[in-house]
Design an enzyme around this catalytic site. Structure first.
Site, short mmCIF file in Angstrom:
data_model
loop_
_atom_site.label_atom_id
_atom_site.label_comp_id
_atom_site.label_asym_id
_atom_site.label_seq_id
_atom_site.Cartn_x
_atom_site.Cartn_y
_atom_site.Cartn_z
N CYS A 44 -95.88 7.96 -27.06
CA CYS A 44 -95.31 8.91 -26.11
C CYS A 44 -93.91 8.44 -25.73
O CYS A 44 -93.71 7.27 -25.39
CB CYS A 44 -96.19 9.00 -24.86
SG CYS A 44 -95.52 10.07 -23.59
N ASP A 78 -98.41 14.92 -31.21
CA ASP A 78 -98.34 13.59 -30.57
C ASP A 78 -97.76 12.58 -31.55
O ASP A 78 -96.99 11.69 -31.18
CB ASP A 78 -99.74 13.15 -30.13
CG ASP A 78 -99.72 12.19 -28.95
OD1 ASP A 78 -98.62 11.72 -28.60
OD2 ASP A 78 -100.78 11.91 -28.39
N HIS A 118 -105.08 6.21 -27.75
CA HIS A 118 -104.02 5.55 -28.51
C HIS A 118 -104.54 4.14 -28.84
O HIS A 118 -105.42 3.62 -28.15
CB HIS A 118 -102.72 5.51 -27.70
CG HIS A 118 -102.05 6.87 -27.65
ND1 HIS A 118 -100.95 7.17 -28.39
CD2 HIS A 118 -102.38 8.01 -26.99
CE1 HIS A 118 -100.59 8.43 -28.16
NE2 HIS A 118 -101.45 8.96 -27.32
N ASN A 166 -101.63 7.30 -31.85
CA ASN A 166 -103.04 7.62 -31.62
C ASN A 166 -103.86 6.85 -32.66
O ASN A 166 -103.35 6.47 -33.71
CB ASN A 166 -103.29 9.12 -31.86
CG ASN A 166 -102.52 9.99 -30.90
OD1 ASN A 166 -101.37 10.28 -31.15
ND2 ASN A 166 -103.15 10.38 -29.83
P1 HMG Z 1 -86.97 19.37 -15.46
O1 HMG Z 1 -85.64 18.85 -15.85
O2 HMG Z 1 -87.54 18.90 -14.16
O3 HMG Z 1 -87.08 20.95 -15.53
O4 HMG Z 1 -87.99 19.02 -16.61
P2 HMG Z 1 -86.20 22.15 -15.11
O5 HMG Z 1 -87.14 23.28 -14.88
O6 HMG Z 1 -85.22 21.74 -14.03
O7 HMG Z 1 -85.36 22.47 -16.45
C1 HMG Z 1 -84.35 21.63 -16.95
C2 HMG Z 1 -83.83 22.20 -18.26
O8 HMG Z 1 -84.88 22.22 -19.23
C3 HMG Z 1 -83.33 23.65 -18.16
O9 HMG Z 1 -82.31 23.80 -19.13
C4 HMG Z 1 -84.53 24.44 -18.58
O10 HMG Z 1 -84.22 25.71 -19.09
C5 HMG Z 1 -85.11 23.57 -19.69
P3 HMG Z 1 -80.74 23.75 -18.74
O11 HMG Z 1 -80.58 24.79 -17.70
O12 HMG Z 1 -80.51 22.31 -18.23
O13 HMG Z 1 -80.05 23.99 -20.04
N1 HMG Z 1 -86.55 23.75 -19.85
C6 HMG Z 1 -87.14 24.05 -21.01
N2 HMG Z 1 -86.66 24.26 -22.25
C7 HMG Z 1 -87.55 24.55 -23.22
N3 HMG Z 1 -88.89 24.63 -23.00
C8 HMG Z 1 -89.41 24.43 -21.79
C9 HMG Z 1 -88.52 24.12 -20.74
N4 HMG Z 1 -88.70 23.87 -19.42
C10 HMG Z 1 -87.49 23.65 -18.89
N5 HMG Z 1 -90.71 24.50 -21.59
C11 HMG Z 1 -89.95 19.48 -17.90
C12 HMG Z 1 -89.35 19.37 -16.51
C13 HMG Z 1 -91.45 19.55 -17.73
C14 HMG Z 1 -89.41 20.72 -18.59
C15 HMG Z 1 -89.52 18.21 -18.68
O14 HMG Z 1 -89.86 17.10 -17.93
C16 HMG Z 1 -90.18 18.11 -20.05
O15 HMG Z 1 -89.93 18.93 -20.93
N6 HMG Z 1 -91.03 17.10 -20.23
C17 HMG Z 1 -91.75 16.94 -21.48
C18 HMG Z 1 -92.32 15.60 -21.59
C19 HMG Z 1 -93.12 15.50 -22.86
O16 HMG Z 1 -93.12 16.38 -23.71
N7 HMG Z 1 -93.80 14.36 -23.00
C20 HMG Z 1 -94.62 14.11 -24.16
C21 HMG Z 1 -95.84 14.97 -24.22
S1 HMG Z 1 -97.15 14.41 -23.15
C22 HMG Z 1 -97.98 13.25 -24.11
O17 HMG Z 1 -97.56 12.91 -25.19
C23 HMG Z 1 -99.28 12.74 -23.57
C24 HMG Z 1 -100.51 13.28 -24.30
O18 HMG Z 1 -100.47 12.97 -25.68
C25 HMG Z 1 -101.76 12.67 -23.69
C26 HMG Z 1 -101.63 11.15 -23.61
O19 HMG Z 1 -101.67 10.45 -24.62
O20 HMG Z 1 -101.43 10.71 -22.48
C27 HMG Z 1 -100.64 14.80 -24.15
MG MG Z 2 -101.09 11.10 -26.55
#
Ligand code: HMG
Ligand code: MG
Length: 302
Positions: A240, A16, A209, A249
């Site tokens: 984020c 994070d 956070h 955080n």
């Molecule tokens: P999408 O574009 O809807 O997904 O994204 P898709 O299935 O259509 O895939 C698009 C492309 O991404 C494809 O590649 C996939 O292969 C690739 P392309 O054909 O265009 O070359 N792909 C991946 N590559 C690597 N690893 C994977 C993966 N999945 C698809 N796992 C998706 C949907 C969920 C993938 C996207 O929205 C995403 O990666 N989001 C991540 C967001 C994120 O990481 N946010 C921060 C973390 S959450 C947070 O910080 C909150 C937390 O701390 C708690 C809080 O404080 O609230 C936990």
């Molecule tokens: Mg967080």
């Protein structure tokens, strides 16, 4: 309620904390950070995130990091996984725990993982089954449990509803996250009172956070409400990428200073965490966002 004798701290700085950094941080630096943290005594470190590198480029080195860290026996190294692609990568990287991450806010769910809450639960179902098959721990994280940058207020019942869905998926632990750090102590009591009807309090975590400077007060309120697991980030790193303006955080050093001052055991060496915080802040070229960390470091150099 009486305060506990001990609590578990999940260190989320390497994930994070670093995910929002603009400049690519070399894997060796991340590895050094994780190794310093495990040496400091954390039993659970969120070390990686197997998400799309187009969405979060900083986490693209997650496999390398997971393969290069020194594994301490008994330490749980966790990784975020949004879907099966992420799960396969986490499995190949020997993650001990996978974290599915949803939201209590529809608007945030769309921005963060590009689908609705209901769709995300369907995606997580496969991941949950696979995690159980491979004997991995499964954690669920619920963003925007105290407010959303896009839709504003979030009802405690909406958080409880996602907790229920994550319980049904078989989560071992569920994080109630204040993504944008807007929650206040009174709200913490309300939200945990609502979610504990759906899931055992002992397995619920507070992920705060510190954007509005309320995180320590919120942790104290959560302790009084019976919460026994907290997330924090060394040097207060973080934010984020899909929650504009959200800061890091709560800093681990500040949380340890509070808990140890209350006589609550964490098993973590605060001095070693201060060193880790100064190490990563020095690398990033800025002061740690930790009052206790900087005060302890300054006292040492006097
Ligand atoms: P999408 O574009 O809807 O997904 O994204 P898709 O299935 O259509 O895939 C698009 C492309 O991404 C494809 O590649 C996939 O292969 C690739 P392309 O054909 O265009 O070359 N792909 C991946 N590559 C690597 N690893 C994977 C993966 N999945 C698809 N796992 C998706 C949907 C969920 C993938 C996207 O929205 C995403 O990666 N989001 C991540 C967001 C994120 O990481 N946010 C921060 C973390 S959450 C947070 O910080 C909150 C937390 O701390 C708690 C809080 O404080 O609230 C936990
Ligand atoms: Mg967080």
């Amino acid at each position: 309620m009486n305060l506990p004798l001990a609590v578990k701290i999940v260190e989320v700085g390497p994930r994070d904390g670093l995910q929002n950094e603009k400049e690519t941080i070399p894997a060796e630096i991340k590895v050094e950070l994780v190794n310093r943290l495990s040496a400091a005594g954390f039993a659970n470190i969120e070390a990686a995130s197997f998400v799309s590198p187009k969405w979060v480029p900083q986490m693209a080195t997650s496999s390398e990091v997971m393969h290069s860290i020194t594994r301490r026996p008994g330490v749980i190294y966790s990784a975020l996984v949004p879907n099966m692609k992420g799960f396969e990568a986490a499995l190949a990287a020997d993650a001990n725990e996978v974290v599915i991450f949803g939201s209590a806010s529809e608007a945030f769910s769309q921005k963060n993982i590009n689908c609705s809450i209901a769709e995300s639960v369907e995606r997580f179902r496969e991941v949950a089954v696979a995690a159980k098959q491979h004997g991995l721990r499964l954690r669920g994280s619920i963003s925007c449990s105290f407010g959303c940058p896009y839709q504003g207020e979030v009802a405690p019942e909406a958080v409880a509803d996602v907790v229920k869905r994550m319980r049904e998926l078989g989560c071992d632990e569920i994080d109630i996250a204040d993504t944008i750090g807007v929650g206040t102590a009174g709200q913490v009591k309300q939200v945990f009172a609502s979610v504990e009807r759906e899931f055992p309090l002992a397995q619920l975590a507070g992920h705060f956070h510190d954007t509005y400077g309320q995180a320590l007060a919120n942790i104290y309120a959560a302790l009084q409400a019976g919460v026994r697991i907290f997330h924090s980030s060394v040097a207060g790193l973080g934010g984020c990428p899909y929650a504009k303006g959200a800061t890091g955080n709560v800093s681990t050093e500040d949380v340890l200073y509070l808990l140890h001052g209350l006589g609550i055991k964490t098993g973590i060496d605060l001095d070693a965490v201060v060193d880790a915080g100064q190490f990563i802040s020095h690398y990033l070229g800025r002061k740690a966002v930790s009052r206790a960390g900087n005060a302890i470091a300054a006292r040492r150099s006097n």
